[in-house]
Design a protein around this motif. Structure first.
Motif, mmCIF file in Angstrom:
data_model
loop_
_atom_site.group_PDB
_atom_site.id
_atom_site.type_symbol
_atom_site.label_atom_id
_atom_site.label_comp_id
_atom_site.label_asym_id
_atom_site.label_seq_id
_atom_site.Cartn_x
_atom_site.Cartn_y
_atom_site.Cartn_z
ATOM 1 N N GLU A 63 -2.630 -11.717 -24.490
ATOM 2 C CA GLU A 63 -1.124 -12.531 -24.090
ATOM 3 C C GLU A 63 0.035 -11.597 -23.855
ATOM 4 N N LYS A 119 3.730 -12.402 -22.111
ATOM 5 C CA LYS A 119 4.190 -13.178 -23.220
ATOM 6 C C LYS A 119 4.621 -11.896 -24.325
ATOM 7 N N ASN A 130 -2.310 -9.461 -30.396
ATOM 8 C CA ASN A 130 -2.642 -10.514 -29.168
ATOM 9 C C ASN A 130 -2.385 -9.531 -27.649
#
Length: 60
Positions: A48, A53, A45
């Motif tokens: 993100e 995050k 990811n």
């Protein structure tokens, strides 16, 4: 000052692992086995993870 430079030169000269030199022989006959492991991970990811995050990773 000349002394810090002199020490750097002497240390660098004695740290070279060259066959036939004392540091090489000591390194070659180390009593403790030396292991080296590398882990490769894929970030699943990245968008993100770039936003603060926690990234999600998978070992390759």
């Amino acid at each position: 000052s000349i002394f810090p430079n002199l020490f750097r030169v002497l240390i660098a000269k004695n740290l070279v692992l060259q066959e036939g030199k004392e540091p090489y022989e000591k390194w070659k006959q180390t009593p403790i086995p030396v292991t080296f492991k590398v882990g490769l991970f894929n970030i699943t990811n990245p968008a993100e993870g770039g936003k603060g995050k926690l990234p999600s990773v998978v070992e390759v």
